[in-house]
Design an enzyme around this catalytic site. Structure first.
Site, PDB file in Angstrom:
ATOM      1  N   ASP A   1      13.855  35.405  35.015  1.00 23.03           N
ATOM      2  CA  ASP A   1      14.059  34.465  36.111  1.00 23.03           C
ATOM      3  C   ASP A   1      15.541  34.150  36.321  1.00 23.03           C
ATOM      4  O   ASP A   1      16.309  34.022  35.359  1.00 23.03           O
ATOM      5  CB  ASP A   1      13.295  33.173  35.795  1.00 23.03           C
ATOM      6  CG  ASP A   1      13.495  32.094  36.827  1.00 23.03           C
ATOM      7  OD1 ASP A   1      12.985  32.256  37.949  1.00 23.03           O
ATOM      8  OD2 ASP A   1      14.172  31.090  36.519  1.00 23.03           O
TER       9      ASP A   1
ATOM     10  N   GLU B   1      15.023  39.167  38.389  1.00 22.67           N
ATOM     11  CA  GLU B   1      15.062  38.480  39.681  1.00 22.67           C
ATOM     12  C   GLU B   1      16.502  38.154  40.045  1.00 22.67           C
ATOM     13  O   GLU B   1      17.158  37.357  39.379  1.00 22.67           O
ATOM     14  CB  GLU B   1      14.257  37.175  39.629  1.00 22.67           C
ATOM     15  CG  GLU B   1      14.272  36.434  40.953  1.00 22.67           C
ATOM     16  CD  GLU B   1      14.028  34.935  40.834  1.00 22.67           C
ATOM     17  OE1 GLU B   1      13.531  34.339  41.805  1.00 22.67           O
ATOM     18  OE2 GLU B   1      14.349  34.360  39.771  1.00 22.67           O
TER      19      GLU B   1
END
Length: 615
Positions: free
Chosen positions: A235, A303
């Site tokens: 993330d 990401e």
């Protein structure tokens, strides 16, 4: 074993010959042909994102959980998936619904226990699914033991986070702003310093310039690998490092609100070179674990909503040091919308492909828990099948957010019911521009009470009122549905020659977009009408340009808007598409004699096929 090796050799040789000739044979300006071959499990995989809080509730409390996920694993396998990744399940105060982690090695009670997690992993292996966890390295919760100790300046934890003196107790060190809204600094009365939080103030940034933190987070990866997970989705990677001098960021000119992240050009808080190196280090952790423990390749998915020149570096460096196998491709989300033309689709896709290094695999993402759903973003439910057909006809890895397969829509939630901190930190007048809640509503399993998501009477976010018709049970029973189309597309993707092929994209007109895949024995053509009007096109030109016959094309998949029948033959030379109609057509046509070079390949191909038959 000898026969198997011989067949693999023949297939590979045939594809190399085709790859060599087809670009020379293409007669359409703008039709760029590429070849792809999938060798590792993940290169041909479909990944399914689960937002645990909204997937399936097993105990009636209105919140999805691990037992609910375990119950539905056969469904995930049934729709053609190879792996699933879970948004955070870690122990958390839930200020940002799990992305504020209080313990990186424990499960939040809302979702169950570690025993429930272990049971889920065991069941996943039984049904043939791999498990990917969300890894949130940039920050922890301010309730994490590490932060509590750091705030108290306890020993080695003193510099686990980014602490700085402010210009005063009321003025932070610089002008940096967080990703939601407001200053990225919060003052600690205990420590008499500011700490950095590039997201919510309850999500303090870890200090990756401290080698103890780097090793601590590598050990988190090793812990979950030991629990049987097959990889990680990482993330918010771009935020890992920030400028050591804490220089003010320049004003971007993109906002009049100095507290919005768009107000600044984030040259000192995002995409620093050290960030990419950390991704390479994590890849080394995964590769070392596989080398020591065996098993299939462990996967790193990253990401980053950065420019493609940055995203490209996550694959590998100039010395071929390997990073993420799957730096997420968000181009279809960022640059396609309800007004996009066939030329837009073509340019967005080709632009992404041009940045992928040799020997690396493309990936395609249509949505996630942070963005509006496909149907809502692209103008309506009529775009669901079109977007899925395009994505699943493209080469490489597909990533599907839960609910995309049934055409779930965003459900607009009132200001009073909004829970997302990204929206709650704004105002009633503008919160809908920032809320992520509409794409996070409970999954719709059936037309029973609460969409079959829970046996309770209340859910953590409201259930979309369209659940009576948009749900798994109803779509399974229908003659034609988004779900049935999705499952057939995944079935095609599972076929060996579909994965090892020549492919290209082409805009036949402003409204009609085509994806071509040429295998050693078949041709697939995905044809999508992106307009609310009838279009007649000559799709045969795409097929003949690569030396294939246009005879015997038949409908393999058709959108829910189509009036055609499955297996219906189509005339590509004058194909009339109804508004929003999309088709996947297939043929086993033979090579045509378009040039002496094409003829040579045809002859050699026949020889190889005979050699195969003798093996």
């Amino acid at each position: 074993m000898g026969s198997y090796r011989c067949r693999r050799f023949v297939c590979a040789a045939l594809l190399l010959l085709l790859a060599a000739v087809l670009p020379l044979s293409s007669g359409l300006s703008g039709l760029v042909l590429r070849n792809i071959k999938a060798t590792d499990w993940w290169q041909r995989a479909g990944f399914y994102q689960i937002y645990p809080r909204s997937y399936k509730d097993s105990d009636g409390d209105g919140i999805g959980d691990l037992k609910g996920i375990t119950e539905k694993l056969p469904y995930i396998k049934e729709i053609g998936m190879h792996a699933f990744w879970l948004s955070p399940i870690y122990k958390s105060p839930m200020a940002d619904f799990g992305y504020d982690i209080a313990d990186f090695r424990d499960v939040h009670p809302d979702y169950g226990t570690m025993a429930d997690f272990e049971a889920m992993v065991k069941k996943a292996k039984e049904v043939g699914l791999k498990v990917i966890l969300d890894f949130v390295p940039n920050h922890s919760s301010d309730e994490h033991e590490w932060f509590v100790k750091s705030e108290n300046s306890e020993g080695s934890y003193t510099d686990y986070y980014v602490w700085r003196d402010g210009k005063s107790e009321t003025e932070p060190p610089n002008n940096w702003v967080e990703a939601f809204r407001g200053s990225a600094w919060k003052y600690s009365e205990k420590r008499k310093q500011y700490y950095l939080h590039q997201f919510h103030y309850k999500q303090p940034d870890l200090n990756y310039r401290n080698p103890l933190v780097v090793e601590e987070m590598k050990n988190v990866l090793r812990f979950w690998l030991g629990k049987g997970v097959d990889g990680f989705r990482v993330d918010a990677v771009p935020w890992l490092f920030e400028d050591v001098s804490l220089r003010d960021e320049p004003i971007s000119g993109n906002s009049d609100d100095p507290l919005r992240p768009e107000y600044l050009n984030h040259i000192y808080t995002q995409d620093l070179p050290e960030t990419v190196d950390m991704v390479y280090q994590w890849r080394e952790v995964l590769d070392s674990y596989q080398k020591e423990n065996g098993g299939d390749t462990r996967i790193l998915m990253t990401e980053a909503w950065s420019g493609l020149n940055i995203v490209q570096t996550y694959f590998q460096d100039v010395n071929k040091r390997q990073g993420s196998q799957m730096p997420f491709n968000f181009q279809l989300i960022l640059y396609l919308n309800e007004k996009s033309t066939a030329k837009d689709f073509h340019s967005v896709i080709q632009n992404w492909l041009s940045y992928i290094p040799d020997d690396h695999t493309p990936n395609w993402v249509l949505g996630n828990h942070d963005k509006r759903r496909i149907a809502s973003r692209m103008g309506g439910e009529h775009m669901v099948d079109i977007m899925e057909m395009v994505e699943l006809s493209l080469p490489g890895v597909s990533v599907t957010y839960q609910g995309e397969e049934i055409g779930m829509l965003d459900y607009e939630i009132s200001w009073e019911e909004t829970l997302d901190p990204a929206a709650c930190q704004t105002s009633k007048d503008v919160y809908q521009l920032y809320t992520r809640d509409p794409a996070r509503t409970p999954f719709q399993w059936s037309n029973s009470s609460m969409a079959g998501f829970t046996t309770g009477t209340k859910t953590w976010l409201p259930v979309n009122t369209n659940y009576a018709t948009v749900n798994v049970e109803t779509e399974k029973a229908a003659t034609i549905s988004h779900l049935k189309n999705f499952m057939e597309l995944m079935k095609i993707r599972a076929e060996d020659d579909f994965q090892n092929c020549i492919y290209g994209t082409y805009p036949l007109s402003d409204d009609v977009f085509v994806v071509l895949r040429v295998t050693s024995s078949r041709v697939f053509l995905t044809i999508a009408n992106l307009a609310d009007k009838t279009s007649t096109v000559n799709a045969a030109s795409v097929v003949t340009s690569v030396g294939k016959s246009c005879d015997n094309f038949w409908v393999r998949v058709r959108s829910a808007t189509s009036k055609r029948s499955l297996k219906e033959t189509v005339d590509l030379s004058s194909l009339t598409l109804q508004p929003w109609e999309a088709l996947v057509v297939e043929s086993s046509g033979v090579l045509r004699h378009l040039s002496s070079l094409t003829m040579l390949v045809a002859t050699l191909s026949m020889g190889l096929l005979k050699r195969w038959a003798l093996c």
